[in-house]
Design an enzyme around this catalytic site. Structure first.
Site, PDB file in Angstrom:
ATOM      1  N   VAL A 118       0.829  -1.207   0.000  1.00  0.00           N
ATOM      2  CA  VAL A 118       0.000   0.000   0.000  1.00  0.00           C
ATOM      3  C   VAL A 118       0.864   1.258   0.000  1.00  0.00           C
ATOM      4  O   VAL A 118       0.587   2.219  -0.725  1.00  0.00           O
ATOM      5  CB  VAL A 118      -0.964  -0.001   1.201  1.00  0.00           C
ATOM      6  CG1 VAL A 118      -1.750   1.298   1.259  1.00  0.00           C
ATOM      7  CG2 VAL A 118      -1.919  -1.190   1.097  1.00  0.00           C
ATOM      8  N   LYS A 145      -7.351  -0.435   9.942  1.00  0.00           N
ATOM      9  CA  LYS A 145      -8.698  -0.657  10.511  1.00  0.00           C
ATOM     10  C   LYS A 145      -8.641  -1.237  11.918  1.00  0.00           C
ATOM     11  O   LYS A 145      -9.454  -0.889  12.771  1.00  0.00           O
ATOM     12  CB  LYS A 145      -9.537  -1.559   9.606  1.00  0.00           C
ATOM     13  CG  LYS A 145      -9.090  -3.017   9.459  1.00  0.00           C
ATOM     14  CD  LYS A 145      -8.245  -3.202   8.235  1.00  0.00           C
ATOM     15  CE  LYS A 145      -7.847  -4.641   7.985  1.00  0.00           C
ATOM     16  NZ  LYS A 145      -6.972  -4.765   6.796  1.00  0.00           N
ATOM     17  N   GLU A 150     -10.227   6.814   5.609  1.00  0.00           N
ATOM     18  CA  GLU A 150     -11.053   6.270   4.530  1.00  0.00           C
ATOM     19  C   GLU A 150     -10.560   4.913   4.048  1.00  0.00           C
ATOM     20  O   GLU A 150     -11.336   4.011   3.754  1.00  0.00           O
ATOM     21  CB  GLU A 150     -11.084   7.250   3.349  1.00  0.00           C
ATOM     22  CG  GLU A 150     -11.899   6.776   2.155  1.00  0.00           C
ATOM     23  CD  GLU A 150     -13.383   6.650   2.458  1.00  0.00           C
ATOM     24  OE1 GLU A 150     -13.903   5.530   2.327  1.00  0.00           O
ATOM     25  OE2 GLU A 150     -14.006   7.644   2.846  1.00  0.00           O
ATOM     26  N   VAL A 155     -11.449   0.875   5.398  1.00  0.00           N
ATOM     27  CA  VAL A 155     -12.583   0.005   5.067  1.00  0.00           C
ATOM     28  C   VAL A 155     -12.802  -0.025   3.557  1.00  0.00           C
ATOM     29  O   VAL A 155     -12.956   1.023   2.926  1.00  0.00           O
ATOM     30  CB  VAL A 155     -13.881   0.479   5.758  1.00  0.00           C
ATOM     31  CG1 VAL A 155     -15.037  -0.461   5.434  1.00  0.00           C
ATOM     32  CG2 VAL A 155     -13.695   0.585   7.268  1.00  0.00           C
ATOM     33  N   ILE A 208     -13.282   1.748  -2.412  1.00  0.00           N
ATOM     34  CA  ILE A 208     -14.673   2.216  -2.319  1.00  0.00           C
ATOM     35  C   ILE A 208     -14.724   3.326  -1.273  1.00  0.00           C
ATOM     36  O   ILE A 208     -14.390   3.102  -0.112  1.00  0.00           O
ATOM     37  CB  ILE A 208     -15.623   1.077  -1.884  1.00  0.00           C
ATOM     38  CG1 ILE A 208     -15.495  -0.136  -2.815  1.00  0.00           C
ATOM     39  CG2 ILE A 208     -17.067   1.567  -1.863  1.00  0.00           C
ATOM     40  CD1 ILE A 208     -16.252  -1.358  -2.341  1.00  0.00           C
ATOM     41  N   ASP A 243     -11.121  -9.511  10.784  1.00  0.00           N
ATOM     42  CA  ASP A 243     -10.886  -8.396   9.866  1.00  0.00           C
ATOM     43  C   ASP A 243     -12.201  -7.704   9.495  1.00  0.00           C
ATOM     44  O   ASP A 243     -12.303  -6.478   9.517  1.00  0.00           O
ATOM     45  CB  ASP A 243     -10.182  -8.904   8.598  1.00  0.00           C
ATOM     46  CG  ASP A 243      -9.968  -7.811   7.573  1.00  0.00           C
ATOM     47  OD1 ASP A 243      -9.013  -7.035   7.733  1.00  0.00           O
ATOM     48  OD2 ASP A 243     -10.763  -7.720   6.613  1.00  0.00           O
ATOM     49  N   LYS A 252     -13.758  -3.688  10.451  1.00  0.00           N
ATOM     50  CA  LYS A 252     -14.351  -2.760   9.481  1.00  0.00           C
ATOM     51  C   LYS A 252     -15.798  -2.422   9.837  1.00  0.00           C
ATOM     52  O   LYS A 252     -16.217  -1.270   9.718  1.00  0.00           O
ATOM     53  CB  LYS A 252     -14.261  -3.369   8.081  1.00  0.00           C
ATOM     54  CG  LYS A 252     -12.824  -3.570   7.610  1.00  0.00           C
ATOM     55  CD  LYS A 252     -12.746  -4.433   6.362  1.00  0.00           C
ATOM     56  CE  LYS A 252     -11.311  -4.704   5.961  1.00  0.00           C
ATOM     57  NZ  LYS A 252     -11.203  -5.644   4.828  1.00  0.00           N
TER      58      LYS A 252
END
Length: 424
Positions: free
Chosen positions: A12, A101, A125, A128, A132, A196, A200
């Site tokens: 990421v 998260k 943002e 989760v 999206i 997990d 979220k």
């Protein structure tokens, strides 16, 4: 000018670095200010990132102590070190953007309180559903609505497994394939056991209902009980099995639960396959809405991180710090979180019956507890029978009693597999 410090340059972090570089002009046009990557903290360089001219340190805490850094992007994962890093960044009056998260779900209250005291923002943002923009959608796009329910496929690994089990492949074989494709971690325990998804759902529910982060109160169940027989039988009955994060607003409180469900095939959410994520939200003004897209990965998650960077920048440039409360409500509602035994739903049950003659005994147990049977399927397997039951709605507490009575008798072999059914 906004000076950024990135902590973590893995999948990421590398994606965020490269997307900032690739779409620099587009980002500049949207904010009207320059983004400068001031420093990167990483254990090792990422070969897909050209770090020429960038200050790099192996000590991530140097980034949060750097006086030239305005915004810290935390992408190291985990909870303990990440929490310490973020709190130190806040203490140094730096804004924070994170995709973590677990840290938000478990330590969010502490982090948000610290940020409020220091007058800085914490944006999350990317925590989760990857690319999206679900948090912004609930917090801003649906802010006029009283949210009634959330139902989300928010773990791509588990959705990939359940999708491929419909092809007759075992969970173990699919999981090995998912690891090779990069869809699953080497240790996928948090995914398979539902933790997990619960992290979220904790965040989504807090933003949707204006309640505190209640990770410790979520009912969590993974997909360990699901086998190929269940997937096949569900298909014949007109359902797909999905693993959902579910939350519903009731008169007596709010349901927070994570578990497998049978979803009718005509539901949009039932037809979300592979590693894709989708969240269905029902509000009093808009009705039912579905948000669909890639829920993980380098660039989709980077897209969410950079959108948060733009939000932080707009606030910083206009001096309107914290224009929106972190969880979208100025005060948190004192609402009860309903225990799982108060949930009312239909049920799918699978178990082994020792003798055909014992069907009447099974039906009688359900009848005495007021549980009506919708479908009953029976198939001989060697010297015993596999029995599949689909019931009408009943309270979980009643179903617990029925399962307890059956498992305490000598009419069945082993344990009963239970999957809840979500028809609406």
């Amino acid at each position: 000018m906004i000076r950024i410090g990135i902590c973590g340059l893995g999948t990421v972090g590398g994606g965020t670095f490269n997307l900032l570089k690739k779409n620099y002009n587009e980002i500049f046009r949207r904010i009207g200010s320059q983004f400068i990557i001031e420093q990167i903290g990483t254990r090792s360089d990422n070969p897909i990132c050209n770090l020429t001219g960038i200050k790099v340190t192996r000590n991530i805490f140097e980034v949060v102590r750097n006086p030239n850094v305005d915004v810290v992007v935390e992408l190291i994962g985990g909870c303990n070190i990440a929490r310490k890093l973020v709190l130190e960044a806040i203490n140094n009056k730096k804004h924070v953007v994170t995709a973590n998260k677990a840290m938000i779900a478990i330590h969010g209250k502490e982090i948000f309180c610290a940020a409020k005291k220091r007058g800085v923002m914490v944006a999350f943002e990317a925590a989760v559903a990857g690319g999206i923009p679900i948090i912004k959608c609930i917090r801003e796009g649906l802010c006029a609505n009283r949210i009634y329910s959330i139902a989300g496929i928010i773990n791509g690994t588990v959705n990939y497994i359940l999708t491929n089990m419909k092809k007759g492949i075992s969970c173990e074989n699919i999981l090995n394939q998912a690891k090779l494709l990069g869809y699953a971690e080497e240790d996928p325990t948090l995914d398979l056991e539902g933790t997990d998804t619960a992290h979220k759902l904790t965040i989504l529910a807090a933003i949707a209902y204006g309640i505190p982060l209640h990770f410790e109160k979520i009912y969590i169940e993974g997909i360990g009980c699901i086998n190929l027989t269940d997937v096949k039988k569900a298909d014949k009955l007109g359902y797909n099995i999905k693993h959902l994060g579910l939350s519903k607003r009731k008169k007596t409180g709010i349901e927070l639960r994570v578990h497998p469900v049978l979803l009718p095939k005509n539901r949009l959410l039932s037809n979300v396959h592979g590693v894709t994520n989708a969240i269905e939200i029902n509000g009093d003004a808009v009705g039912s809405t579905l948000f669909y897209g890639i829920g993980a990965g380098s660039e989709p998650t980077a897209s969410a991180i950079i959108s948060d960077l733009l939000d932080v920048s707009r606030n910083k440039l206009t001096e309107h710090i914290n224009r929106t409360p972190y969880l979208a409500f100025s005060t948190m509602a004192t609402v009860s979180i309903l225990p799982i035994d108060q949930v009312i739903t239909d049920y799918y049950l699978r178990f082994m019956l020792i003798s055909f003659n014992m069907i009447g005994h099974v039906v009688n147990i359900f009848y005495k507890l007021g549980i009506r049977i919708k479908h009953l399927l029976l198939k001989k397997q060697e010297s015993s029978f596999v029995i599949i039951l689909l019931t009408y709605s009943t309270k979980e507490a009643n179903m617990n009693l029925a399962i307890g009575k059956l498992e305490s008798t000598n009419v069945i072999l082993g344990h009963i597999t239970r999957v809840r059914v979500e028809n609406v």
